[in-house]
Design a protein around this motif. Structure first.
Motif, PDB file in Angstrom:
ATOM      1  N   CYS A   1       0.829  -1.208   0.000  1.00  0.00           N
ATOM      2  CA  CYS A   1       0.000   0.000   0.000  1.00  0.00           C
ATOM      3  C   CYS A   1       0.862   1.256   0.000  1.00  0.00           C
ATOM      4  CB  CYS A   1      -0.917  -0.001   1.220  1.00  0.00           C
ATOM      5  SG  CYS A   1      -2.292  -1.161   1.119  1.00  0.00           S
ATOM      6  N   ALA A   2       1.892   1.263   0.840  1.00  0.00           N
ATOM      7  CA  ALA A   2       2.764   2.431   0.921  1.00  0.00           C
ATOM      8  C   ALA A   2       3.494   2.672  -0.398  1.00  0.00           C
ATOM      9  CB  ALA A   2       3.756   2.257   2.064  1.00  0.00           C
ATOM     10  N   GLU A   3       3.996   1.597  -1.005  1.00  0.00           N
ATOM     11  CA  GLU A   3       4.700   1.718  -2.285  1.00  0.00           C
ATOM     12  C   GLU A   3       3.740   2.145  -3.398  1.00  0.00           C
ATOM     13  OE1 GLU A   3       7.803   1.636  -2.998  1.00  0.00           O
ATOM     14  OE2 GLU A   3       8.721   0.804  -1.203  1.00  0.00           O
ATOM     15  N   ALA A   4       2.485   1.707  -3.311  1.00  0.00           N
ATOM     16  CA  ALA A   4       1.494   2.107  -4.312  1.00  0.00           C
ATOM     17  C   ALA A   4       1.265   3.610  -4.268  1.00  0.00           C
ATOM     18  CB  ALA A   4       0.181   1.364  -4.077  1.00  0.00           C
ATOM     19  N   ILE A   5       1.263   4.178  -3.061  1.00  0.00           N
ATOM     20  CA  ILE A   5       1.097   5.630  -2.926  1.00  0.00           C
ATOM     21  C   ILE A   5       2.277   6.366  -3.535  1.00  0.00           C
ATOM     22  CG2 ILE A   5       1.106   7.500  -1.232  1.00  0.00           C
ATOM     23  CD1 ILE A   5      -0.690   5.763   0.532  1.00  0.00           C
ATOM     24  N   LEU A   6       3.488   5.915  -3.223  1.00  0.00           N
ATOM     25  CA  LEU A   6       4.682   6.544  -3.798  1.00  0.00           C
ATOM     26  C   LEU A   6       4.662   6.447  -5.322  1.00  0.00           C
ATOM     27  CD1 LEU A   6       5.575   6.548  -0.828  1.00  0.00           C
ATOM     28  CD2 LEU A   6       7.822   5.771  -1.572  1.00  0.00           C
TER      29      LEU A   6
ATOM     30  N   LEU B   1      -2.029   1.442   7.816  1.00  0.00           N
ATOM     31  CA  LEU B   1      -2.045   2.890   7.989  1.00  0.00           C
ATOM     32  C   LEU B   1      -0.766   3.380   8.664  1.00  0.00           C
ATOM     33  CD1 LEU B   1      -5.751   3.470   9.105  1.00  0.00           C
ATOM     34  CD2 LEU B   1      -4.721   4.138   6.928  1.00  0.00           C
ATOM     35  N   GLN B   2      -0.274   2.624   9.633  1.00  0.00           N
ATOM     36  CA  GLN B   2       0.953   3.030  10.318  1.00  0.00           C
ATOM     37  C   GLN B   2       2.141   3.049   9.363  1.00  0.00           C
ATOM     38  OE1 GLN B   2       1.461   4.130  13.513  1.00  0.00           O
ATOM     39  NE2 GLN B   2      -0.762   4.193  13.613  1.00  0.00           N
TER      40      GLN B   2
ATOM     41  N   THR C   1       4.965   8.098   3.947  1.00  0.00           N
ATOM     42  CA  THR C   1       4.577   9.401   3.404  1.00  0.00           C
ATOM     43  C   THR C   1       5.240  10.532   4.175  1.00  0.00           C
ATOM     44  OG1 THR C   1       2.544   9.281   4.751  1.00  0.00           O
ATOM     45  CG2 THR C   1       2.396   8.619   2.432  1.00  0.00           C
ATOM     46  N   TRP C   2       5.394  10.386   5.488  1.00  0.00           N
ATOM     47  CA  TRP C   2       6.097  11.410   6.267  1.00  0.00           C
ATOM     48  C   TRP C   2       7.529  11.559   5.765  1.00  0.00           C
ATOM     49  CZ3 TRP C   2      10.456  10.485   9.292  1.00  0.00           C
ATOM     50  CH2 TRP C   2      10.930  11.580  10.023  1.00  0.00           C
ATOM     51  N   ALA C   3       8.193  10.436   5.546  1.00  0.00           N
ATOM     52  CA  ALA C   3       9.594  10.479   5.115  1.00  0.00           C
ATOM     53  C   ALA C   3       9.741  11.061   3.721  1.00  0.00           C
ATOM     54  CB  ALA C   3      10.198   9.070   5.158  1.00  0.00           C
ATOM     55  N   ASN C   4       8.690  10.979   2.910  1.00  0.00           N
ATOM     56  CA  ASN C   4       8.759  11.483   1.533  1.00  0.00           C
ATOM     57  C   ASN C   4       8.044  12.819   1.349  1.00  0.00           C
ATOM     58  OD1 ASN C   4       9.971   9.286  -0.483  1.00  0.00           O
ATOM     59  ND2 ASN C   4       8.876   8.194   1.138  1.00  0.00           N
TER      60      ASN C   4
END
Length: 417
Positions: A138-143, A165-166, A172-175
């Motif tokens: 999910c996180a990579e999909a957002i990036l 979500l965590q 997202t914070w780091a990017n």
């Protein structure tokens, strides 16, 4: 693997002398005493035979006879015995082969077959050869969506798995990506790079995905696609998924694997590995890594992810699982999981326990007077009754592994409640 042989004192002395140290303590003198671990309270040394007996004795203290109705991202699914027999062969289980697959034709072929299966299940054009799990997918999909859309804001459903979500918040914070969380998809989405939803969501609810004016990311549990619409049919541009339900035991929460799949036009922004099929100079079938977007293979600033490995061995498990189950077996497992959930919900309703979902697959939320007391009563009867969401709500899940007798036991416990 051969038994580990420790160094004797003479060997240790030679090794220390070669680096100019007098004792082992000198190796750690730069570490403050306050940061060091104290003496371990270990039993006296045992022979290998006695140690095996002692470990078995300790293992008997574990309670392993619970009936599980716990879900929330990890499910008690049927795992064909043949999977471990094949996956544990030395050709697949060596530590390096799945990681550095360039010359390992067997691993590359498995990746290729796995990708093909994921495309068939999701309906998407391209799938990668795994990422770590559903959360990182999910996180990579957002990036990925931010790179494609060249916009720095995304919309994420509040009903996503809390662990996902965590991870998303960290990424997202780091990017420097701005994230807005929603209960219902807002009407105007044109200013955002993407909308991310989970279907079914963490609470088991199946919702219709409405068309949006930005990229759509759908997170799913692959096993639900045996019955439900594919993400492609729902209008997904990118799919993120966890594949634990494809033949991987629960194992205290891991290892898992995840996947990312997308439309072909976004292939160059897809992180991870893509294995391809070709022919060699002699005209024989050959497999190769066609795209690798990791920074160790290309210029760092052009890398789509800093994930340096994947879960190829878990991808192998998923490929073996789908091969052994076949389309009919895979569909039957999904049908039984859903059937058991609806049966349990109906029987609970007759006892006055309300199900809060309108539409669900194999997971749903019930409302009770006291969640702790409810779950403790079930646990006393060797039943893990679900995940406590708050004082009055419990997330309950079933799979094909839950028998009719176990469902009756769950409901019968309420008579004592």
């Amino acid at each position: 693997m051969k038994n580990f042989l420790v160094h004797d004192e003479n060997t240790r002395a030679e090794m220390l002398e070669s680096i100019g140290l007098k004792g082992i303590e000198d190796l750690f003198k730069q570490i403050p005493q306050t940061a060091r671990m104290g003496e371990l309270n270990l039993e006296k040394p045992l022979s290998e035979m006695d140690l095996q007996k002692r470990i078995k004795q300790i293992a008997k203290e574990n309670k392993t006879d619970y009936v599980s109705f716990i879900g929330g991202g990890i499910y008690n699914k049927f795992v064909p015995a043949a999977i471990s027999q094949v996956a544990n062969r030395f050709e697949f289980l060596t530590a390096y082969t799945p990681y550095q697959a360039e010359v390992a034709q067997g691993t590359l072929q498995i990746m290729y077959e796995f990708q093909t299966m994921m495309c068939r299940l999701t309906g998407m054009d391209i799938a990668n050869a795994t990422v770590y799990d559903g959360a990182t997918a999910c996180a990579e999909a957002i990036l990925m969506a931010v790179r494609i859309a060249k916009k720095n804001k995304v919309l994420v459903s509040e009903k996503l798995n809390p662990e996902y979500l965590q991870v998303i918040k960290t990424y997202t914070w780091a990017n420097g990506i701005e994230v807005e969380y929603f209960d219902e998809v807002p009407e105007n989405t044109a200013d955002y790079a993407a909308v991310l939803v989970q279907i079914p969501d963490y609470y088991g609810e199946i919702t219709e995905f409405k068309a949006v004016d930005c990229l759509s990311i759908i997170c799913c549990d692959i096993s639900t696609l045996s019955i439900l619409k594919t993400p492609a049919e729902m209008g997904a541009d990118i799919v993120a998924a966890d594949i634990q339900t494809l033949g991987m035991p629960m194992n205290f929460g891991g290892p898992h694997a995840g996947i990312l799949a997308c439309k072909e036009k976004y292939m160059r922004q897809l992180p991870g590995r893509l294995a391809g099929r070709t022919v060699d100079a002699d005209g024989n079938q050959a497999f190769t890594l066609t795209i690798q977007t990791r920074e160790q293979h290309i210029k760092r600033e052009k890398a789509t992810s800093n994930i340096c490995s994947n879960q190829a061995l878990m991808g192998l498990w998923a490929t073996l699982y789908l091969s052994l189950m076949g389309e009919d077996g895979f569909r039957q497992a999904g049908y039984l999981s859903a059937k058991n959930a609806h049966l349990l919900s109906e029987k609970l309703a007759k006892k006055g326990v309300k199900t809060l979902n309108k539409n669900f697959f194999n997971e749903f939320v019930i409302e009770v007077e006291d969640a702790d007391e409810f779950l403790n009563r079930l646990k006393a009867n060797n039943i893990l009754g679900g995940i406590k969401l708050d004082d009055h709500r419990i997330l309950v899940a079933t799979t094909e592994m839950n028998s009719a007798e176990e469902i009756d036991r769950y409901v019968a416990t309420l008579a004592e409640f």
